[in-house]
Design an enzyme around this catalytic site. Sequence first.
Site, PDB file in Angstrom:
ATOM      1  CE1 TYR A  73       6.107  46.609  26.328  1.00  0.00           C
ATOM      2  CE2 TYR A  73       7.964  45.938  27.308  1.00  0.00           C
ATOM      3  CZ  TYR A  73       6.298  46.428  27.126  1.00  0.00           C
ATOM      4  OH  TYR A  73       6.226  46.124  28.757  1.00  0.00           O
ATOM      5  NE  ARG A  76      11.404  49.460  27.456  1.00  0.00           N
ATOM      6  CZ  ARG A  76      10.623  48.982  28.732  1.00  0.00           C
ATOM      7  NH1 ARG A  76       9.626  48.380  28.426  1.00  0.00           N
ATOM      8  NH2 ARG A  76      10.995  47.937  29.798  1.00  0.00           N
ATOM      9  CG  ASN A 112      17.138  45.503  35.554  1.00  0.00           C
ATOM     10  OD1 ASN A 112      16.112  45.711  35.522  1.00  0.00           O
ATOM     11  ND2 ASN A 112      18.499  45.833  35.230  1.00  0.00           N
ATOM     12  CG  HIS A 129       9.987  42.209  36.131  1.00  0.00           C
ATOM     13  ND1 HIS A 129       9.776  43.285  36.962  1.00  0.00           N
ATOM     14  CD2 HIS A 129       8.785  41.393  37.017  1.00  0.00           C
ATOM     15  CE1 HIS A 129       9.607  42.674  38.217  1.00  0.00           C
ATOM     16  NE2 HIS A 129       8.965  42.414  38.620  1.00  0.00           N
TER      17      HIS A 129
HETATM   18  C1  BV8 Z   1       1.569  40.719  40.009  1.00  0.00           C
HETATM   19  C2  BV8 Z   1       8.432  44.490  32.661  1.00  0.00           C
HETATM   20  C3  BV8 Z   1      -0.244  39.010  40.987  1.00  0.00           C
HETATM   21  C4  BV8 Z   1       7.779  45.396  31.804  1.00  0.00           C
HETATM   22  C5  BV8 Z   1       7.603  45.049  34.560  1.00  0.00           C
HETATM   23  C6  BV8 Z   1      -3.458  44.568  41.236  1.00  0.00           C
HETATM   24  C7  BV8 Z   1      -3.272  43.803  39.958  1.00  0.00           C
HETATM   25  C8  BV8 Z   1      -2.375  43.262  40.246  1.00  0.00           C
HETATM   26  C9  BV8 Z   1      -1.092  43.453  41.001  1.00  0.00           C
HETATM   27  C10 BV8 Z   1      -1.394  44.512  41.497  1.00  0.00           C
HETATM   28  C11 BV8 Z   1      -1.834  45.360  41.393  1.00  0.00           C
HETATM   29  N1  BV8 Z   1      -1.948  46.747  42.209  1.00  0.00           N
HETATM   30  C12 BV8 Z   1      -0.149  46.620  42.637  1.00  0.00           C
HETATM   31  C13 BV8 Z   1      -0.042  45.601  41.940  1.00  0.00           C
HETATM   32  C14 BV8 Z   1       0.919  44.417  42.001  1.00  0.00           C
HETATM   33  C15 BV8 Z   1       2.099  45.707  40.905  1.00  0.00           C
HETATM   34  C16 BV8 Z   1       3.025  46.384  41.623  1.00  0.00           C
HETATM   35  O1  BV8 Z   1       3.872  45.996  41.818  1.00  0.00           O
HETATM   36  N2  BV8 Z   1       2.812  47.744  41.151  1.00  0.00           N
HETATM   37  C17 BV8 Z   1       3.200  49.101  41.446  1.00  0.00           C
HETATM   38  C18 BV8 Z   1       2.733  49.948  40.470  1.00  0.00           C
HETATM   39  C19 BV8 Z   1       2.855  49.541  42.430  1.00  0.00           C
HETATM   40  N3  BV8 Z   1       2.693  44.305  40.315  1.00  0.00           N
HETATM   41  C20 BV8 Z   1       2.240  43.621  39.682  1.00  0.00           C
HETATM   42  O2  BV8 Z   1       1.575  43.680  39.114  1.00  0.00           O
HETATM   43  C21 BV8 Z   1       3.321  42.207  39.085  1.00  0.00           C
HETATM   44  N4  BV8 Z   1       2.420  41.159  39.421  1.00  0.00           N
HETATM   45  O3  BV8 Z   1       1.747  41.372  41.241  1.00  0.00           O
HETATM   46  O4  BV8 Z   1       0.627  39.678  39.966  1.00  0.00           O
HETATM   47  C22 BV8 Z   1      -0.661  38.257  40.491  1.00  0.00           C
HETATM   48  C23 BV8 Z   1      -1.031  37.208  40.927  1.00  0.00           C
HETATM   49  C24 BV8 Z   1      -1.281  35.596  39.876  1.00  0.00           C
HETATM   50  C25 BV8 Z   1      -2.863  35.539  39.180  1.00  0.00           C
HETATM   51  C26 BV8 Z   1      -2.036  37.181  38.429  1.00  0.00           C
HETATM   52  C27 BV8 Z   1      -1.240  38.257  38.687  1.00  0.00           C
HETATM   53  C28 BV8 Z   1       3.958  42.280  37.895  1.00  0.00           C
HETATM   54  C29 BV8 Z   1       4.909  43.168  37.676  1.00  0.00           C
HETATM   55  C30 BV8 Z   1       5.887  43.081  36.810  1.00  0.00           C
HETATM   56  C31 BV8 Z   1       6.104  44.577  36.170  1.00  0.00           C
HETATM   57  N5  BV8 Z   1       6.708  44.836  34.784  1.00  0.00           N
HETATM   58  N6  BV8 Z   1       8.574  45.540  33.935  1.00  0.00           N
HETATM   59  C32 BV8 Z   1       7.986  45.922  31.184  1.00  0.00           C
HETATM   60  O5  BV8 Z   1       9.341  46.551  31.325  1.00  0.00           O
HETATM   61  O6  BV8 Z   1       7.484  46.932  30.210  1.00  0.00           O
HETATM   62  S1  BV8 Z   1       7.973  45.586  36.307  1.00  0.00           S
HETATM   63  C33 BV8 Z   1       8.859  47.071  35.554  1.00  0.00           C
HETATM   64  O7  BV8 Z   1       9.073  48.049  36.934  1.00  0.00           O
HETATM   65  C34 BV8 Z   1      10.366  47.352  35.497  1.00  0.00           C
HETATM   66  O8  BV8 Z   1      10.967  45.438  35.338  1.00  0.00           O
HETATM   67  C35 BV8 Z   1      11.397  47.316  36.857  1.00  0.00           C
HETATM   68  O9  BV8 Z   1      12.485  47.230  36.642  1.00  0.00           O
HETATM   69  C36 BV8 Z   1      11.014  47.360  37.639  1.00  0.00           C
HETATM   70  C37 BV8 Z   1      11.214  48.185  38.887  1.00  0.00           C
HETATM   71  O10 BV8 Z   1      11.499  48.758  38.508  1.00  0.00           O
HETATM   72  P1  BV8 Z   1      13.154  49.505  38.753  1.00  0.00           P
HETATM   73  O11 BV8 Z   1      13.985  48.611  38.639  1.00  0.00           O
HETATM   74  O12 BV8 Z   1      13.191  49.982  39.715  1.00  0.00           O
HETATM   75  O13 BV8 Z   1      12.763  51.216  37.826  1.00  0.00           O
HETATM   76  P2  BV8 Z   1      12.648  52.207  38.135  1.00  0.00           P
HETATM   77  O14 BV8 Z   1      12.444  52.862  37.251  1.00  0.00           O
HETATM   78  O15 BV8 Z   1      10.953  52.773  39.206  1.00  0.00           O
HETATM   79  O16 BV8 Z   1      13.783  52.299  39.423  1.00  0.00           O
HETATM   80  C38 BV8 Z   1      15.875  53.337  38.483  1.00  0.00           C
HETATM   81  C39 BV8 Z   1      15.913  53.286  40.237  1.00  0.00           C
HETATM   82  O17 BV8 Z   1      16.839  53.355  40.029  1.00  0.00           O
HETATM   83  C40 BV8 Z   1      15.662  54.374  40.361  1.00  0.00           C
HETATM   84  O18 BV8 Z   1      15.780  54.291  42.319  1.00  0.00           O
HETATM   85  C41 BV8 Z   1      17.141  55.362  40.524  1.00  0.00           C
HETATM   86  O19 BV8 Z   1      17.078  56.159  41.702  1.00  0.00           O
HETATM   87  C42 BV8 Z   1      17.751  54.070  40.020  1.00  0.00           C
HETATM   88  N7  BV8 Z   1      19.252  54.319  40.034  1.00  0.00           N
HETATM   89  C43 BV8 Z   1      19.193  55.786  38.468  1.00  0.00           C
HETATM   90  N8  BV8 Z   1      20.567  55.014  37.993  1.00  0.00           N
HETATM   91  C44 BV8 Z   1      20.876  54.688  38.444  1.00  0.00           C
HETATM   92  C45 BV8 Z   1      20.925  54.068  39.796  1.00  0.00           C
HETATM   93  N9  BV8 Z   1      20.842  53.520  40.193  1.00  0.00           N
HETATM   94  C46 BV8 Z   1      22.123  53.034  40.623  1.00  0.00           C
HETATM   95  N10 BV8 Z   1      23.008  53.481  39.794  1.00  0.00           N
HETATM   96  C47 BV8 Z   1      22.157  54.633  38.404  1.00  0.00           C
HETATM   97  N11 BV8 Z   1      23.011  54.909  37.947  1.00  0.00           N
END
Ligand code: BV8
Length: 250
Positions: A73, A76, A112, A129
């Site tokens: 972090y 970053r 973000n 987030h």
């Molecule tokens: C929650 C901060 C419940 C950190 C981030 C088991 C237990 C609990 C929860 C879960 C579980 N299993 C699954 C879950 C749900 C889980 C989840 O979704 N997991 C995923 C992997 C399946 N979610 C959670 O855990 C959330 N919490 O559910 O809590 C709860 C409730 C009560 C009590 C307790 C618990 C928390 C989720 C937040 C995680 N933190 N970020 C950090 O940044 O280090 S998430 C992280 O992913 C970033 O914030 C990021 O923004 C986010 C999403 O990713 P994207 O932004 O989409 O980025 P990515 O790289 O994936 O994609 C980029 C895109 O841009 C692509 O599509 C690409 O094509 C496109 N692109 C590229 N270039 C361009 C472009 N587009 C336009 N222009 C360009 N030039």
Amino acid sequence: MAHPTPPPDLAAARAALSRARSIAVLTGAGISAESGVPTFRDALTGLWSRFRPEDLATPEAFSADPATVWSWYADRRARVASVQPNAGHHALVAMERAAHARGAAFTLVTQNVDGLHQAAGSGTVIELHGNLRRVKCFDRHHPAVTWDERETPPRCTQCASLLRPDVVWFGEALPQAALDAACAAAGAAQVFLSIGTSTLVEPAASLPFAALQAGACVIEVNPAPTPLTAHATWVLAGPAAAIMPVLAAP
Ligand code: BV8
């Protein structure tokens, strides 16, 4: 490989935005890509290439290896401190101001953690987030303003627990007020813009679908397909810094 955006989609999306009484926007890491910020799933290069983001961005990873997670972090944080918002961020500021000028509602929700929407001048930014420019302590969430970068991680001056980035890790709950505001905006939007997100991380990924469910038109801006693409009203396939200024142009 991005396909050229069919002009009819772009024209229709522009027309819908110009008429909308309420607009909601969800951004992901892709909107910051052209500022030089690696997307979330591309963030692990060089030193971090042996990790998956989901394996580092968790409280368990921090407890197991605080030095590695803190350093990732810190890396970053240094990077986002040295980059600027791009044309995609600035287009959203223009779109917000134009919406307000005609009395329309405009809500920007971001996944973000880089603070670039605020740096571009966006009025209200709902950070689902957190923000990696902010630091707090692990045990009591005391905010920290300064710390000794030589310590990895430093400790809280109030309770001596380890400092951590003020972001939401996987498995952690999102800030309830932010999530409630984002859900309300998605439910009230006539047009919902989903920009630069892989639409994989919940609960943020459900917002465009909630907007569709509530009767909104959904515009996706992304060079690559996502789980939303087949459901979106209009798909503008390309980079946000190129598409957003055209979409936001008066
Ligand atoms: C929650 C901060 C419940 C950190 C981030 C088991 C237990 C609990 C929860 C879960 C579980 N299993 C699954 C879950 C749900 C889980 C989840 O979704 N997991 C995923 C992997 C399946 N979610 C959670 O855990 C959330 N919490 O559910 O809590 C709860 C409730 C009560 C009590 C307790 C618990 C928390 C989720 C937040 C995680 N933190 N970020 C950090 O940044 O280090 S998430 C992280 O992913 C970033 O914030 C990021 O923004 C986010 C999403 O990713 P994207 O932004 O989409 O980025 P990515 O790289 O994936 O994609 C980029 C895109 O841009 C692509 O599509 C690409 O094509 C496109 N692109 C590229 N270039 C361009 C472009 N587009 C336009 N222009 C360009 N030039």
